[in-house]
Design an enzyme around this catalytic site. Structure first.
Site, mmCIF file in Angstrom:
data_model
loop_
_atom_site.group_PDB
_atom_site.id
_atom_site.type_symbol
_atom_site.label_atom_id
_atom_site.label_comp_id
_atom_site.label_asym_id
_atom_site.label_seq_id
_atom_site.Cartn_x
_atom_site.Cartn_y
_atom_site.Cartn_z
ATOM 1 N N HIS A 1 -23.702 15.621 -12.413
ATOM 2 C CA HIS A 1 -22.311 15.866 -12.809
ATOM 3 C C HIS A 1 -21.388 15.000 -11.972
ATOM 4 O O HIS A 1 -21.572 14.872 -10.759
ATOM 5 C CB HIS A 1 -21.954 17.352 -12.701
ATOM 6 C CG HIS A 1 -22.008 17.937 -11.315
ATOM 7 N ND1 HIS A 1 -20.942 17.855 -10.443
ATOM 8 C CD2 HIS A 1 -22.973 18.608 -10.654
ATOM 9 C CE1 HIS A 1 -21.255 18.472 -9.308
ATOM 10 N NE2 HIS A 1 -22.487 18.927 -9.400
ATOM 11 N N ASP B 1 -21.992 16.435 -3.074
ATOM 12 C CA ASP B 1 -22.064 17.194 -4.341
ATOM 13 C C ASP B 1 -21.154 16.593 -5.389
ATOM 14 O O ASP B 1 -19.987 16.931 -5.453
ATOM 15 C CB ASP B 1 -21.696 18.653 -4.055
ATOM 16 C CG ASP B 1 -21.786 19.531 -5.281
ATOM 17 O OD1 ASP B 1 -22.329 19.088 -6.294
ATOM 18 O OD2 ASP B 1 -21.282 20.674 -5.221
ATOM 19 N N ASP C 1 -17.990 15.442 -11.906
ATOM 20 C CA ASP C 1 -16.825 16.177 -11.417
ATOM 21 C C ASP C 1 -17.122 16.762 -10.041
ATOM 22 O O ASP C 1 -18.274 17.004 -9.682
ATOM 23 C CB ASP C 1 -16.423 17.294 -12.396
ATOM 24 C CG ASP C 1 -17.513 18.343 -12.584
ATOM 25 O OD1 ASP C 1 -18.685 17.964 -12.796
ATOM 26 O OD2 ASP C 1 -17.208 19.549 -12.506
ATOM 27 N N GLU D 1 -19.025 20.443 -14.511
ATOM 28 C CA GLU D 1 -20.090 21.346 -14.065
ATOM 29 C C GLU D 1 -19.541 22.395 -13.112
ATOM 30 O O GLU D 1 -19.980 23.542 -13.103
ATOM 31 C CB GLU D 1 -21.198 20.548 -13.369
ATOM 32 C CG GLU D 1 -22.456 21.359 -13.075
ATOM 33 C CD GLU D 1 -22.492 22.004 -11.684
ATOM 34 O OE1 GLU D 1 -23.430 22.737 -11.402
ATOM 35 O OE2 GLU D 1 -21.569 21.761 -10.872
ATOM 36 N N GLU D 2 -18.563 21.998 -12.280
ATOM 37 C CA GLU D 2 -18.023 22.931 -11.285
ATOM 38 C C GLU D 2 -17.262 24.074 -11.976
ATOM 39 O O GLU D 2 -16.898 23.958 -13.136
ATOM 40 C CB GLU D 2 -17.083 22.191 -10.322
ATOM 41 C CG GLU D 2 -17.769 21.080 -9.516
ATOM 42 C CD GLU D 2 -18.768 21.596 -8.478
ATOM 43 O OE1 GLU D 2 -18.882 22.829 -8.311
ATOM 44 O OE2 GLU D 2 -19.442 20.769 -7.851
ATOM 45 N N GLU E 1 -28.947 16.684 -7.386
ATOM 46 C CA GLU E 1 -28.053 17.492 -6.534
ATOM 47 C C GLU E 1 -28.522 17.378 -5.082
ATOM 48 O O GLU E 1 -29.699 17.122 -4.826
ATOM 49 C CB GLU E 1 -28.118 18.971 -6.959
ATOM 50 C CG GLU E 1 -27.471 19.281 -8.299
ATOM 51 C CD GLU E 1 -25.998 19.636 -8.185
ATOM 52 O OE1 GLU E 1 -25.411 19.460 -7.099
ATOM 53 O OE2 GLU E 1 -25.441 20.084 -9.197
HETATM 54 ZN ZN LIG Z 1 -23.246 20.006 -7.766
#
Ligand SMILES: [Zn+2]
Length: 431
Positions: free
Chosen positions: A106, A138, A108, A172-173, A197
């Protein structure tokens, strides 16, 4: 296992580690904050698509909301907006008979936030072994590793037998996940997937689930305390917090155990994330607030269902209200601000985990731990689509906090293993 190939791959990553760091720094310097229900990933996704194009890939840039069937899917979470928030995906076709693989991540990040940083959140500063910035761990580190793989394959003259799909998704967050769902519905699927990740150089074939709940207490004309003060929201809050450990105990006793979380003292923690009452200051009248809001977060094990989780909470919560009926004459309001994120796991004895562990051992020289990741993420969507998926990535710190960083050496290590695994799983040969 082709050791000459692994040696060559590891050497290539070491030789080009500056390029890996540059990719990450560039990504960190382009903010892509998720401010649900909005987000600002477009510019970062343009960068991703540009790197892929320059490396000879043909990326598709598409909007999640244009994907047929997305809004009707059971995993879809409504209320998020996707204008200027495209997903990026690209396929490198194999020569035919090999197994296919998705590398997904991801783009974002959570916002930089209002708490002070000692570094520029969007500076990508390097100091010693650390690169700082929002998303540095992240998971722009993972996107950088995936882009590095995209560049490395043609540079090495590596031909894969199986298809390789690279994917950078939005939102995703904050339990977004619709970007990941859109990718699956677009058909960017394969025999296995790796989500890069920041797993701390652990192989994580499992994620914990999480339920987030907002409880708003409102004062009513409920009665008068011994002190002569009217009952208010602070009394409601006090009673709620005093009772909360019984809910936490109930969770610990009733949650199923899972081997990938057996190392944790409490696999299913319950936490109060924040409490909000009236504003402070002399611009406010001196009164007791009449509303108070609390965010409760509790984690769950793979296999637990939403119905069971919510029923368990309701049984406990109704008990607290019933025991304090006068105090809670005004019923607290419950809201679920983000979707239920289920715990999810694949069998750690499956070929994907075994083969990945073998590649790590032969490439990096240590046997990687296999353990569930602490928080929820979007991996469960892959599992729901029947795609064996694990998390693998570098070590970082201060994730979702000020001064987030990634350890550069561990990014180099995780990328070596990732590239070697791609070549192994998809049966790469030098042309
Ligand atoms: Zn993540």
């Amino acid at each position: 296992m082709n050791q000459a190939r692994e040696h060559e791959v590891a050497y290539f990553v070491e030789e080009n580690r500056d390029r890996l760091v540059t990719l990450l720094r560039d990504l960190v310097r382009i903010p892509s904050e998720n401010r649900a229900p909005e987000g600002a990933e477009a510019q970062c996704q343009q960068y991703v698509a540009g790197v892929l194009r320059a490396a000879g890939w043909d990326p598709l840039v598409y909007s999640p909301c244009e994907v047929p069937g997305l809004a009707d899917h059971a995993l879809y979470w409504p209320g998020r907006h996707y204008a200027q928030r495209p997903n990026v995906a690209a396929v490198r076709s194999g020569t035919g008979a090999g197994r296919s693989l998705v590398l997904s991540g991801h783009i974002d990040t959570v916002p930089a936030g209002s708490a002070p940083w000692t570094r520029d959140p969007f500076g990508g500063e390097v100091e010693g072994n650390r690169l700082y910035g929002r998303g540095s761990a992240d998971m722009k580190s993972g996107i950088a590793a995936n882009l590095f793989v995209a560049e490395a394959l043609p540079a090495l003259g590596m031909q894969l037998a199986g298809d390789l799909i690279l994917e950078s998704v939005v939102d995703e967050e904050f339990g977004g996940v619709n970007g990941t769902l859109a990718g699956r519905l677009m058909g960017f699927n394969a025999d296995a997937a790796i989500l890069s990740e920041p797993s701390g150089l652990r192989i994580s074939p499992a994620q914990r689930g999480g339920r987030t709940l907002h409880i708003t207490f409102t004062a009513g004309n409920a009665g008068v305390l011994d002190t002569g003060h009217a009952w208010g929201v602070i009394d409601q809050l006090r009673v709620f917090l005093q009772a909360l450990p019984t809910f936490a105990q109930m969770r610990r006793r009733s949650a199923p155990s899972h081997p990938l979380y057996a190392h944790l003292e409490n696999p299913v923690p319950v936490s109060v994330n924040r409490i909000q009452t009236a504003p402070w200051g002399t611009s406010e009248p001196t009164n007791v607030p009449d509303t108070c809001r609390l965010e409760l977060f509790w984690q769950t094990m793979p296999g637990e269902t939403l119905d069971r989780i919510d029923a368990q909470f309701a049984a406990w919560f109704e008990g607290v209200l019933g025991d304090n009926a006068a105090l809670f004459a005004q019923r607290p309001r419950l809201e679920y601000p983000i979707r239920w994120l289920p715990g999810s796991a694949i069998d750690p004895a499956c070929p994907l985990v075994g083969e990945f562990a073998e590649v790590v051992t032969s490439t990096l020289g240590f046997e990687p731990p296999v353990a569930g990741i602490e928080g929820p993420c979007d991996m469960y969507v892959f599992h729901e689509f029947g795609i064996p998926t694990l998390l693998w990535g570098p070590r970082g710190g201060n994730l979702h906090m000020p001064d987030e960083y990634v350890e550069i050496d561990s990014l180099v290590q995780s990328t070596k293993a990732l590239l070697a695994f791609v070549c192994s799983w998809c049966e790469g040969e030098f042309r």
